[in-house]
Scaffold this active site. Structure first.
Site, PDB file in Angstrom:
ATOM      1  N   LYS A  94       0.753   4.002  -2.989  1.00 26.24           N
ATOM      2  CA  LYS A  94       0.594   5.472  -2.640  1.00 26.24           C
ATOM      3  C   LYS A  94       1.464   6.281  -2.856  1.00 26.24           C
ATOM      4  O   LYS A  94       1.401   7.590  -3.191  1.00 26.24           O
ATOM      5  CB  LYS A  94      -0.035   5.609  -1.227  1.00 26.24           C
ATOM      6  CG  LYS A  94      -1.329   4.859  -0.854  1.00 26.24           C
ATOM      7  CD  LYS A  94      -2.677   5.319  -1.909  1.00 26.24           C
ATOM      8  CE  LYS A  94      -3.991   5.119  -1.276  1.00 26.24           C
ATOM      9  NZ  LYS A  94      -4.880   5.298  -2.370  1.00 26.24           N
ATOM     10  N   TYR A 114       0.894  -1.149  -0.022  1.00 30.50           N
ATOM     11  CA  TYR A 114       0.078  -0.062   0.234  1.00 30.50           C
ATOM     12  C   TYR A 114       0.887   1.381   0.107  1.00 30.50           C
ATOM     13  O   TYR A 114       0.544   2.160  -0.758  1.00 30.50           O
ATOM     14  CB  TYR A 114      -0.903  -0.090   1.213  1.00 30.50           C
ATOM     15  CG  TYR A 114      -2.001   0.991   1.344  1.00 30.50           C
ATOM     16  CD1 TYR A 114      -3.036   1.011   0.678  1.00 30.50           C
ATOM     17  CD2 TYR A 114      -1.489   2.037   2.268  1.00 30.50           C
ATOM     18  CE1 TYR A 114      -3.998   1.979   0.847  1.00 30.50           C
ATOM     19  CE2 TYR A 114      -2.476   2.888   2.331  1.00 30.50           C
ATOM     20  CZ  TYR A 114      -3.814   2.932   1.910  1.00 30.50           C
ATOM     21  OH  TYR A 114      -4.602   4.011   1.767  1.00 30.50           O
TER      22      TYR A 114
HETATM   23  P1  NAP Z   1     -13.499   2.186   1.780  1.00 29.36           P
HETATM   24  O1  NAP Z   1     -14.266   2.409   2.696  1.00 29.36           O
HETATM   25  O2  NAP Z   1     -12.810   0.764   1.652  1.00 29.36           O
HETATM   26  O3  NAP Z   1     -14.107   2.294   0.312  1.00 29.36           O
HETATM   27  C1  NAP Z   1     -13.341   1.857  -1.130  1.00 29.36           C
HETATM   28  C2  NAP Z   1     -14.030   1.805  -2.043  1.00 29.36           C
HETATM   29  O4  NAP Z   1     -13.637   1.401  -3.208  1.00 29.36           O
HETATM   30  C3  NAP Z   1     -15.109   0.544  -1.825  1.00 29.36           C
HETATM   31  O5  NAP Z   1     -16.496   0.818  -2.052  1.00 29.36           O
HETATM   32  C4  NAP Z   1     -14.530  -0.497  -2.713  1.00 29.36           C
HETATM   33  O6  NAP Z   1     -15.509  -1.397  -3.041  1.00 29.36           O
HETATM   34  C5  NAP Z   1     -14.096   0.292  -4.017  1.00 29.36           C
HETATM   35  N1  NAP Z   1     -13.142  -0.468  -4.699  1.00 29.36           N
HETATM   36  C6  NAP Z   1     -12.297  -1.306  -4.150  1.00 29.36           C
HETATM   37  N2  NAP Z   1     -11.711  -1.820  -5.338  1.00 29.36           N
HETATM   38  C7  NAP Z   1     -12.231  -1.392  -6.571  1.00 29.36           C
HETATM   39  C8  NAP Z   1     -12.219  -1.687  -7.587  1.00 29.36           C
HETATM   40  N3  NAP Z   1     -11.152  -2.518  -8.243  1.00 29.36           N
HETATM   41  N4  NAP Z   1     -12.703  -0.853  -8.678  1.00 29.36           N
HETATM   42  C9  NAP Z   1     -13.702  -0.207  -8.049  1.00 29.36           C
HETATM   43  N5  NAP Z   1     -13.884   0.218  -6.698  1.00 29.36           N
HETATM   44  C10 NAP Z   1     -13.126  -0.406  -5.990  1.00 29.36           C
HETATM   45  O7  NAP Z   1     -12.040   2.911   1.699  1.00 29.36           O
HETATM   46  P2  NAP Z   1     -11.894   4.604   2.170  1.00 29.36           P
HETATM   47  O8  NAP Z   1     -11.242   4.351   3.504  1.00 29.36           O
HETATM   48  O9  NAP Z   1     -13.145   5.369   1.735  1.00 29.36           O
HETATM   49  O10 NAP Z   1     -10.584   5.053   1.184  1.00 29.36           O
HETATM   50  C11 NAP Z   1     -10.840   5.741   0.059  1.00 29.36           C
HETATM   51  C12 NAP Z   1      -9.383   5.930  -0.597  1.00 29.36           C
HETATM   52  O11 NAP Z   1      -8.747   6.613   0.442  1.00 29.36           O
HETATM   53  C13 NAP Z   1      -8.649   4.771  -0.996  1.00 29.36           C
HETATM   54  O12 NAP Z   1      -7.759   4.904  -2.065  1.00 29.36           O
HETATM   55  C14 NAP Z   1      -7.679   4.543   0.386  1.00 29.36           C
HETATM   56  O13 NAP Z   1      -6.682   3.917  -0.003  1.00 29.36           O
HETATM   57  C15 NAP Z   1      -7.701   6.206   0.741  1.00 29.36           C
HETATM   58  N6  NAP Z   1      -7.020   6.409   2.082  1.00 29.36           N
HETATM   59  C16 NAP Z   1      -7.935   6.188   3.175  1.00 29.36           C
HETATM   60  C17 NAP Z   1      -7.618   6.360   4.399  1.00 29.36           C
HETATM   61  C18 NAP Z   1      -8.453   6.040   5.665  1.00 29.36           C
HETATM   62  O14 NAP Z   1      -7.947   6.033   6.644  1.00 29.36           O
HETATM   63  N7  NAP Z   1      -9.570   5.595   5.420  1.00 29.36           N
HETATM   64  C19 NAP Z   1      -6.233   6.940   4.843  1.00 29.36           C
HETATM   65  C20 NAP Z   1      -5.524   7.181   3.525  1.00 29.36           C
HETATM   66  C21 NAP Z   1      -6.130   7.065   2.227  1.00 29.36           C
HETATM   67  P3  NAP Z   1     -16.027  -3.042  -2.402  1.00 29.36           P
HETATM   68  O15 NAP Z   1     -16.563  -2.443  -1.075  1.00 29.36           O
HETATM   69  O16 NAP Z   1     -16.815  -3.507  -3.147  1.00 29.36           O
HETATM   70  O17 NAP Z   1     -14.610  -3.536  -1.995  1.00 29.36           O
END
Ligand code: NAP
Length: 253
Positions: free
Chosen positions: A158, A154
């Protein structure tokens, strides 16, 4: 008074979490929004939140790592909502493990969604942006880009997103297209809930211990990220490009 002309925005991974909050925010800003996620049905809640507030949105099921799927999805968005000129590459997964235990499949899976996915989506959408001589690309990086135990896949992905973003800014600037990355710290979503489960601690305890490490004294919410993306997606952000904006409640190091 809103000054934003209605544009078409695509947000990937927008069924929930940061993506859903971003889709809602961009719709509130006056944009038509394509809500993309793996499963079209899972996008229904985000779409109905937008349409019931008077906005325009469609749900599109697509795996962002599939070239054919991405091309079809972008064509559908252009046909149903108009040429997309805002793209938020937000879809993401985690497959955490220490290097010595990490299966190759988990390395590949994370690279495929974050890097291959952002590449395919951006390549498909940039044609619309360059024709329109206008575009806003916002990619989701992370504080993990600076290194994080158990996240060798990851953090590499990133960090890769950051180089990808800076290069897009250099190549596409002359077409009126900006590219920036938002690098969140700890945000309360299903992703961090899954991390707590893997660490075998309750999500509530995980939130409390995370907040204790963060200078502003709280964890982030999806709306914190959506607000930053809203600015970067706006017309008035046209002189901001190639930047990595950390939204983490304070400096990481
Ligand atoms: P999340 O709640 O897990 O949501 C991610 C979404 O992406 C889910 O609906 C997932 O679908 C979808 N997804 C996964 N693989 C996919 C694919 N191949 N094609 C299309 N959609 C796909 O994550 P989040 O926390 O909102 O994070 C959103 C972004 O912010 C990500 O890039 C993450 O790495 C980044 N981020 C998050 C955090 C944090 O603390 N939460 C921190 C830094 C960066 P499914 O449910 O079907 O898997």
């Amino acid at each position: 008074m809103k000054t934003t002309a209605q544009r078409t925005a695509i947000v990937t991974g927008a069924a929930r979490g940061i993506g859903a909050a971003t889709a809602l925010r961009l719709a509130t800003d006056g944009n038509a929004v394509a809500v993309l996620d793996l499963d079209e049905a899972s996008c229904a809640q985000t779409v109905s939140a937008i349409t019931s507030a008077g906005g325009r949105a469609i749900a599109v099921g697509v795996d962002v790592s599939s070239p054919a799927g991405v091309d079809a999805a972008v064509k559908q968005v252009a046909a149903e909502l108009g040429a997309p000129t805002i793209l938020v590459n937000n879809a993401g997964i985690i497959r955490d493990n220490l290097l010595f235990k990490m299966p190759l499949e988990d390395w590949d899976a994370v690279m495929n969604v974050h890097l291959r996915g952002a590449f395919l989506m951006t390549k498909a959408v940039q044609a619309h942006m360059t024709s329109a001589r206008y575009g806003r690309i916002i990619n989701l990086s992370s504080t993990s880009a600076q290194g994080n135990r158990g996240q060798v896949n990851y953090s590499a992905a990133k960090a890769g997103v950051q180089g990808f973003t800076k290069t897009l800014a250099i190549e596409l600037g002359r077409f009126g297209v900006t590219a920036n990355a938002v690098a969140p710290g700890f945000i309360a979503t299903e992703m961090t809930r899954a991390t707590a489960a893997r660490m075998k601690i309750s999500f509530e305890d995980f939130l409390i211990s995370a907040a204790a490490q963060i200078p502003v004294g709280r964890v982030g919410q999806p709306g914190d990220i959506a607000a930053t993306i809203s600015f970067l997606a706006s017309e008035e952000a046209g002189y901001v490009s190639g930047q990595i904006i950390y939204v983490a409640g304070g400096p990481k190091d």
